[in-house]
Design a protein around this motif. Structure first.
Motif, PDB file in Angstrom:
ATOM      1  N   ALA A   1       0.826  -1.217   0.000  1.00 31.36           N
ATOM      2  CA  ALA A   1       0.000   0.000   0.000  1.00 31.36           C
ATOM      3  C   ALA A   1       0.854   1.259   0.000  1.00 31.36           C
ATOM      4  CB  ALA A   1      -0.922   0.009   1.216  1.00 31.36           C
ATOM      5  N   LYS A   2       2.109   1.137   0.396  1.00 30.46           N
ATOM      6  CA  LYS A   2       3.015   2.292   0.439  1.00 30.46           C
ATOM      7  C   LYS A   2       3.816   2.450  -0.853  1.00 30.46           C
ATOM      8  CE  LYS A   2       3.612   1.703   5.437  1.00 30.46           C
ATOM      9  NZ  LYS A   2       4.592   1.360   6.522  1.00 30.46           N
ATOM     10  N   GLU A   3       3.686   1.496  -1.755  1.00 29.22           N
ATOM     11  CA  GLU A   3       4.500   1.504  -2.968  1.00 29.22           C
ATOM     12  C   GLU A   3       3.932   2.438  -4.034  1.00 29.22           C
ATOM     13  OE1 GLU A   3       7.353   0.043  -3.469  1.00 29.22           O
ATOM     14  OE2 GLU A   3       7.412  -1.087  -1.587  1.00 29.22           O
ATOM     15  N   ASP A   4       4.833   3.077  -4.769  1.00 30.68           N
ATOM     16  CA  ASP A   4       4.429   3.893  -5.917  1.00 30.68           C
ATOM     17  C   ASP A   4       4.481   3.098  -7.212  1.00 30.68           C
ATOM     18  OD1 ASP A   4       4.048   6.232  -4.403  1.00 30.68           O
ATOM     19  OD2 ASP A   4       6.198   6.654  -4.445  1.00 30.68           O
ATOM     20  N   VAL A   5       5.222   1.993  -7.193  1.00 29.23           N
ATOM     21  CA  VAL A   5       5.376   1.154  -8.386  1.00 29.23           C
ATOM     22  C   VAL A   5       5.273  -0.310  -7.970  1.00 29.23           C
ATOM     23  CG1 VAL A   5       6.836   0.514 -10.341  1.00 29.23           C
ATOM     24  CG2 VAL A   5       6.938   2.851  -9.428  1.00 29.23           C
ATOM     25  N   ILE A   6       4.427  -1.064  -8.668  1.00 28.09           N
ATOM     26  CA  ILE A   6       4.297  -2.506  -8.437  1.00 28.09           C
ATOM     27  C   ILE A   6       4.253  -3.196  -9.799  1.00 28.09           C
ATOM     28  CG2 ILE A   6       2.881  -4.376  -7.502  1.00 28.09           C
ATOM     29  CD1 ILE A   6       1.706  -2.342  -5.517  1.00 28.09           C
ATOM     30  N   TYR A   7       5.098  -4.186 -10.003  1.00 31.28           N
ATOM     31  CA  TYR A   7       5.114  -4.928 -11.255  1.00 31.28           C
ATOM     32  C   TYR A   7       4.438  -6.288 -11.071  1.00 31.28           C
ATOM     33  CZ  TYR A   7       8.567  -1.451 -12.651  1.00 31.28           C
ATOM     34  OH  TYR A   7       9.202  -0.262 -12.941  1.00 31.28           O
ATOM     35  N   THR A   8       3.752  -6.750 -12.115  1.00 30.76           N
ATOM     36  CA  THR A   8       3.079  -8.047 -12.073  1.00 30.76           C
ATOM     37  C   THR A   8       3.621  -8.919 -13.191  1.00 30.76           C
ATOM     38  OG1 THR A   8       1.097  -6.885 -11.322  1.00 30.76           O
ATOM     39  CG2 THR A   8       0.844  -9.186 -11.928  1.00 30.76           C
ATOM     40  N   VAL A   9       4.067 -10.122 -12.847  1.00 34.66           N
ATOM     41  CA  VAL A   9       4.766 -11.001 -13.792  1.00 34.66           C
ATOM     42  C   VAL A   9       3.983 -12.296 -13.977  1.00 34.66           C
ATOM     43  CG1 VAL A   9       6.924 -12.229 -14.269  1.00 34.66           C
ATOM     44  CG2 VAL A   9       6.975 -10.041 -13.026  1.00 34.66           C
ATOM     45  N   ALA A  10       3.868 -12.742 -15.215  1.00 31.49           N
ATOM     46  CA  ALA A  10       3.196 -14.009 -15.530  1.00 31.49           C
ATOM     47  C   ALA A  10       3.497 -14.386 -16.972  1.00 31.49           C
ATOM     48  CB  ALA A  10       1.692 -13.905 -15.312  1.00 31.49           C
ATOM     49  N   SER A  11       3.021 -15.552 -17.384  1.00 25.54           N
ATOM     50  CA  SER A  11       3.150 -15.983 -18.775  1.00 25.54           C
ATOM     51  C   SER A  11       1.992 -16.898 -19.116  1.00 25.54           C
ATOM     52  CB  SER A  11       4.494 -16.701 -18.997  1.00 25.54           C
ATOM     53  OG  SER A  11       4.601 -17.837 -18.159  1.00 25.54           O
ATOM     54  N   GLY A  12       1.924 -17.305 -20.377  1.00 32.90           N
ATOM     55  CA  GLY A  12       0.916 -18.251 -20.817  1.00 32.90           C
ATOM     56  C   GLY A  12      -0.500 -17.812 -20.527  1.00 32.90           C
ATOM     57  N   ALA A  13      -1.310 -18.754 -20.044  1.00 30.91           N
ATOM     58  CA  ALA A  13      -2.715 -18.468 -19.772  1.00 30.91           C
ATOM     59  C   ALA A  13      -2.893 -17.406 -18.692  1.00 30.91           C
ATOM     60  CB  ALA A  13      -3.441 -19.754 -19.368  1.00 30.91           C
ATOM     61  N   SER A  14      -1.912 -17.270 -17.810  1.00 31.32           N
ATOM     62  CA  SER A  14      -2.036 -16.342 -16.684  1.00 31.32           C
ATOM     63  C   SER A  14      -1.667 -14.910 -17.031  1.00 31.32           C
ATOM     64  CB  SER A  14      -1.161 -16.819 -15.514  1.00 31.32           C
ATOM     65  OG  SER A  14      -1.582 -18.071 -15.049  1.00 31.32           O
ATOM     66  N   TYR A  15      -1.083 -14.695 -18.210  1.00 30.28           N
ATOM     67  CA  TYR A  15      -0.622 -13.344 -18.541  1.00 30.28           C
ATOM     68  C   TYR A  15      -1.775 -12.344 -18.561  1.00 30.28           C
ATOM     69  CZ  TYR A  15       1.486  -9.355 -20.796  1.00 30.28           C
ATOM     70  OH  TYR A  15       1.910  -8.076 -21.065  1.00 30.28           O
ATOM     71  N   GLY A  16      -2.941 -12.765 -19.030  1.00 20.62           N
ATOM     72  CA  GLY A  16      -4.084 -11.856 -19.068  1.00 20.62           C
ATOM     73  C   GLY A  16      -4.483 -11.369 -17.687  1.00 20.62           C
ATOM     74  N   ALA A  17      -4.396 -12.246 -16.681  1.00 21.50           N
ATOM     75  CA  ALA A  17      -4.727 -11.855 -15.315  1.00 21.50           C
ATOM     76  C   ALA A  17      -3.738 -10.806 -14.810  1.00 21.50           C
ATOM     77  CB  ALA A  17      -4.732 -13.075 -14.396  1.00 21.50           C
ATOM     78  N   ALA A  18      -2.450 -10.976 -15.151  1.00 23.93           N
ATOM     79  CA  ALA A  18      -1.437  -9.998 -14.765  1.00 23.93           C
ATOM     80  C   ALA A  18      -1.691  -8.663 -15.454  1.00 23.93           C
ATOM     81  CB  ALA A  18      -0.049 -10.524 -15.115  1.00 23.93           C
ATOM     82  N   TYR A  19      -2.039  -8.733 -16.719  1.00 19.93           N
ATOM     83  CA  TYR A  19      -2.325  -7.526 -17.506  1.00 19.93           C
ATOM     84  C   TYR A  19      -3.502  -6.765 -16.909  1.00 19.93           C
ATOM     85  CZ  TYR A  19      -3.761  -4.745 -21.582  1.00 19.93           C
ATOM     86  OH  TYR A  19      -4.121  -3.713 -22.420  1.00 19.93           O
ATOM     87  N   SER A  20      -4.566  -7.472 -16.611  1.00 26.91           N
ATOM     88  CA  SER A  20      -5.754  -6.844 -16.042  1.00 26.91           C
ATOM     89  C   SER A  20      -5.451  -6.207 -14.696  1.00 26.91           C
ATOM     90  CB  SER A  20      -6.868  -7.878 -15.890  1.00 26.91           C
ATOM     91  OG  SER A  20      -7.989  -7.335 -15.239  1.00 26.91           O
ATOM     92  N   PHE A  21      -4.730  -6.929 -13.840  1.00 30.96           N
ATOM     93  CA  PHE A  21      -4.440  -6.405 -12.507  1.00 30.96           C
ATOM     94  C   PHE A  21      -3.556  -5.168 -12.589  1.00 30.96           C
ATOM     95  CE2 PHE A  21      -2.255  -6.455  -8.325  1.00 30.96           C
ATOM     96  CZ  PHE A  21      -3.385  -6.349  -7.526  1.00 30.96           C
ATOM     97  N   ALA A  22      -2.596  -5.180 -13.497  1.00 31.26           N
ATOM     98  CA  ALA A  22      -1.676  -4.058 -13.617  1.00 31.26           C
ATOM     99  C   ALA A  22      -2.371  -2.793 -14.122  1.00 31.26           C
ATOM    100  CB  ALA A  22      -0.517  -4.414 -14.542  1.00 31.26           C
ATOM    101  N   ILE A  23      -3.111  -2.912 -15.232  1.00 36.91           N
ATOM    102  CA  ILE A  23      -3.636  -1.680 -15.835  1.00 36.91           C
ATOM    103  C   ILE A  23      -5.033  -1.302 -15.345  1.00 36.91           C
ATOM    104  CG2 ILE A  23      -2.262  -2.150 -17.906  1.00 36.91           C
ATOM    105  CD1 ILE A  23      -4.977  -2.423 -19.407  1.00 36.91           C
ATOM    106  N   CYS A  24      -5.855  -2.300 -15.012  1.00 41.80           N
ATOM    107  CA  CYS A  24      -7.244  -1.994 -14.658  1.00 41.80           C
ATOM    108  C   CYS A  24      -7.482  -1.886 -13.156  1.00 41.80           C
ATOM    109  CB  CYS A  24      -8.183  -3.053 -15.234  1.00 41.80           C
ATOM    110  SG  CYS A  24      -8.195  -3.109 -17.021  1.00 41.80           S
ATOM    111  N   VAL A  25      -6.557  -2.404 -12.375  1.00 40.51           N
ATOM    112  CA  VAL A  25      -6.705  -2.328 -10.920  1.00 40.51           C
ATOM    113  C   VAL A  25      -5.674  -1.376 -10.326  1.00 40.51           C
ATOM    114  CG1 VAL A  25      -6.729  -3.604  -8.758  1.00 40.51           C
ATOM    115  CG2 VAL A  25      -7.712  -4.632 -10.810  1.00 40.51           C
ATOM    116  N   LEU A  26      -4.393  -1.722 -10.453  1.00 40.81           N
ATOM    117  CA  LEU A  26      -3.376  -0.879  -9.834  1.00 40.81           C
ATOM    118  C   LEU A  26      -3.322   0.516 -10.451  1.00 40.81           C
ATOM    119  CD1 LEU A  26      -0.456  -3.433  -9.342  1.00 40.81           C
ATOM    120  CD2 LEU A  26      -2.106  -2.610  -7.649  1.00 40.81           C
TER     121      LEU A  26
END
Length: 333
Positions: free
Chosen positions: A192-217
């Motif tokens: 909660a104190k971070e200004d930058v958070i990266y989300t890493v994944a591949s394959g079928a899970s990459y979409g979940a990482a993409y969604s969390f990064a741009i649509c949530v964080l």
């Protein structure tokens, strides 16, 4: 070939109207969070059929105008509310080229619904605040479309297996929430104190990482973020890693897991464990989900449970998840 009675009625109607064997290209088209479900859908199709497919942002789909978009193409689009202008325009463009269009939306009378040949409805828990069964989600619907298409086109018929696995998905999500809850309690105060958070994944899970990064964080918490492919991590992004950098790593169960494992080892070699949140699907109880679909349904578990983590971060930051907006649907753009 009849589709399982447990398939969604809209999916059955759409696929039954197709000459599946004449389809020679599939396009998955959307924007934002809806685009994120297209990545695992393509992954699933790639695994089970030789049918070529592409994932496109809706506006680029129209601008690029693929030459393979013709009467033998199937275009699958998604917009939760059905009001995304770019996605509606993409549907209209696809139909103008003679392609068959299927639109996923929660609103059956929305602009997207009116622009496509066939409408498939789904439920979205975060629009109403009312919990849903995961088998009624957009993930579930698009997986039914993909595997139904594979079967109708003469490929392997795994539709019954898919449905039984999707039926077991919500209990698996509930168990995952309980499993990850202590970890979220631990990590949320730091993240909660971070200004930058990266989300890493591949394959079928990459979409979940993409969604969390741009649509949530980024969208909902205004935290700088980026979804990083687990192998692309080693082609530039790993240079930002140090003991203070915050990462979320999704370790799935599909054939690309070794890519995520490699990233895991490097992150813990040069980063700090207290700043690396790893969601490992091997720890999940996936009872009732057929082994051949576990890698495909794990991303929905990640997607769902990460929302719970996001709400913990939002509470600590005193920053509304769904209401705090500066631009989206506030101004013309």
């Amino acid at each position: 070939m009849p589709l399982p009675s447990a398939f969604d009625d809209g999916v059955v109607a759409a696929l039954s109207a197709l000459d599946a064997k004449s389809i020679d290209h599939v396009f998955f088209v959307a924007c934002g969070g809806s685009l994120s479900i297209m990545h695992p859908a393509k992954f699933l199709l790639d695994q089970h059929a030789p049918l070529p497919s592409d994932v496109y942002n809706a506006a680029e789909f129209v601008a690029r105008a693929p030459r393979s978009l013709d009467k033998n193409a199937l275009v699958i689009l998604c917009s939760m509310t059905g009001t995304t202008k770019e996605t509606t325009a993409a549907a209209e463009f696809a139909r103008s080229k003679g392609a068959t269009t299927i639109g996923l939306t929660v609103e059956p009378v929305s602009p997207l619904a009116k622009a496509v040949d066939h409408v498939v409805g789904f439920e979205a828990p975060y629009t109403t605040g009312v919990p849903i069964d995961a088998r009624d989600s957009n993930y579930s619907r698009i997986y039914q479309i993909v595997m139904g298409l594979v079967a109708l086109a003469g490929g392997e018929d795994l539709t019954e297996t898919l449905i039984s696995s999707l039926t077991a998905l919500q209990p698996a999500i509930d168990r995952a929430d309980a499993l990850f809850a202590p970890m979220f309690e631990d990590y949320a105060p730091r993240f909660a104190k971070e200004d930058v958070i990266y989300t890493v994944a591949s394959g079928a899970s990459y979409g979940a990482a993409y969604s969390f990064a741009i649509c949530v964080l980024m969208e909902m918490q205004w935290i700088n973020s980026q979804a990083i492919h687990a192998n692309e991590f080693f082609h530039g992004p790993f240079e930002v890693l140090d003991k203070d950098r915050a990462f979320i790593l999704l370790k799935g169960l599909d054939s690309t897991r070794p890519l995520e494992q490699r990233a895991d080892e490097f992150l813990h070699r040069f980063g700090s464990a207290e700043n690396i949140l790893v969601l490992d699907a091997e720890k999940l109880d996936l009872s009732g989900i057929d082994p051949q679909f576990r890698g495909n349904v794990v991303p929905l578990i990640f997607f769902d449970t990460l929302w719970r983590f996001a709400y913990k971060i939002a509470d600590l930051r005193e920053h509304e998840m769904l209401e705090a907006r500066r631009y989206m649907k506030k101004i013309s753009y």
